[in-house]
Design an enzyme around this catalytic site. Structure first.
Site, short mmCIF file in Angstrom:
data_model
loop_
_atom_site.label_atom_id
_atom_site.label_comp_id
_atom_site.label_asym_id
_atom_site.label_seq_id
_atom_site.Cartn_x
_atom_site.Cartn_y
_atom_site.Cartn_z
N GLY A 52 0.85 -1.18 0.00
CA GLY A 52 0.00 0.00 0.00
C GLY A 52 0.89 1.23 0.00
N ALA A 53 0.65 2.15 -0.93
CA ALA A 53 1.58 3.26 -1.14
C ALA A 53 1.91 4.05 0.12
CB ALA A 53 1.04 4.18 -2.24
N GLN A 189 -5.32 -9.23 -3.03
CA GLN A 189 -5.44 -8.24 -1.95
C GLN A 189 -6.89 -7.97 -1.59
OE1 GLN A 189 -3.57 -7.81 -4.75
NE2 GLN A 189 -1.73 -6.58 -4.34
N ASP A 230 -1.47 4.64 -6.43
CA ASP A 230 -0.05 4.57 -6.06
C ASP A 230 0.73 5.76 -6.59
OD1 ASP A 230 0.77 1.64 -4.83
OD2 ASP A 230 -1.06 1.61 -6.02
N LYS A 241 -3.34 -0.55 -8.81
CA LYS A 241 -3.15 -1.99 -8.97
C LYS A 241 -3.64 -2.46 -10.33
CE LYS A 241 -1.50 -4.04 -6.60
NZ LYS A 241 -0.05 -4.38 -6.61
#
Length: 343
Positions: A52-53, A189, A230, A241
């Site tokens: 996760g960014a 995810q 992201d 993603k």
């Protein structure tokens, strides 16, 4: 998981160890890793124990604290962390901020200054997610069915979440929403993490595969889409993603809003457009195998670009803690950034 802000990564008191929830093991097990070196933090980022960014950026900042505590070469430590995952800009934003803090710190207090800066990065991200949630919740109609892709919740951030923070805020405001969580192949995810988070919050969540999205859109079973990001380029193109672009195309075809929720640290005004974003290619075994079991015939190759780019023209709005970017354009991004930039 409680209603309090939740983070997958923390710097322990004493600033000599980082504890993070190993997201590779969810939902079957909650295993916490105790990391004491920058090398261990870098490995955890590269191998997606933390992902996760925003969470990657926070973890990297804490990794530099560990390096400083051990008297390690911070330039080499930063280079190591920067080489872990290329697409999420939050990683490089956090490292640059830590570098600036180190440059102005007295040598005798370097580790303490970096620890304070890293905790500030963490706290600011958590607060940003809260504000983002309040902004975005107003765009989620009561009674709506919302599709999300990947995991952009508390697990991916400093706490509360970006896309899931928007849905969580709508839920906390009493709105009756149903969440459809894309399974998000090949790393799952959505199935493993988003469903885990939302079910623990008591929210209505159903897992679907990406191949079902078109069918569900065609039957009117999806009212809007909310995803994270992201990296957001200066023109409004969004990297997220892999599979997000296809979802955006379906949303446009069926005239449904496609919302992106991201903290301002994910906006990269130095990146002109999506074509300039480096897309991470992850190991092919993440496609051909699952937990050590071979899925594809031996000798058959596979590709795994981990992200794709959704053009700005397909994004209805970008939700940030600084406000709403709508319409999504270079001018509007510059306006929101400039109007809220303290300097």
């Amino acid at each position: 998981m409680s209603e309090a802000p939740y983070s997958p990564v923390e710097l322990l008191p004493g600033d000599d160890a980082v504890v993070l929830l190993d997201q590779r093991e969810l939902p079957a097990q909650e295993i916490y890793l105790r990391l004491t070196t920058v090398e261990e933090v870098a490995r955890a980022i590269a191998e997606m124990a933390v992902r996760g960014a925003p969470a990657i950026g926070i973890a990297a900042a804490y990794g530099l604290v560990l390096a400083a505590r051990k008297g390690a070469d911070l330039v080499a430590a930063e280079r190591l962390l920067a080489g872990t995952r290329p697409t999420a800009v939050n990683l490089f934003w956090a490292l640059a901020r830590m570098r600036r803090a180190a440059e102005r710190a007295p040598r005798s207090a370097l580790a303490d200054v970096l620890a304070a800066e890293a905790r500030a990065i963490h706290g600011e991200d958590r607060d940003a997610c809260r504000r983002m949630g309040a902004v975005g919740a107003a765009l989620v109609p009561d009674g709506s069915a919302v599709l999300t892709h990947c995991n952009a919740g508390a697990l991916a951030t400093g706490g509360y979440g970006t896309a899931l923070g928007v849905l969580r805020a709508a839920h906390e405001a009493g709105k009756r929403i149903r969440v459809l969580a894309n399974e998000t192949r090949p790393y799952l995810q959505g199935a493993r993490l988003t469903a885990w988070e939302l079910s623990r919050l008591g929210m209505d969540v159903t897992v679907v595969t990406e191949g079902m999205d078109g069918h569900l859109f065609s039957r009117g079973e999806i009212d809007l889409v909310v995803v994270g990001a992201d990296r957001v380029a200066a023109n409004g193109d969004v990297a997220n993603k892999i599979g997000t672009y296809g979802v955006a195309c379906l949303a446009r075809l069926h005239d449904r809003p496609f919302l992106v929720a991201a903290p301002w640290s994910t906006v990269d005004l130095a990146c002109p457009d999506g074509g300039a974003i480096r897309i991470e290619e992850r190991p092919a075994t993440e496609v051909t195998e699952f937990r050590g079991v071979r899925l594809a015939p031996s000798g058959v190759p596979a590709r795994h670009p981990a992200f794709d780019v959704t053009p700005a023209r397909l994004v209805s709005a970008i939700v940030t803690e600084r406000g709403l970017v709508r319409p999504v354009s270079a001018g509007e991004l510059a306006r929101v950034g400039g109007a809220a930039d303290p300097g």
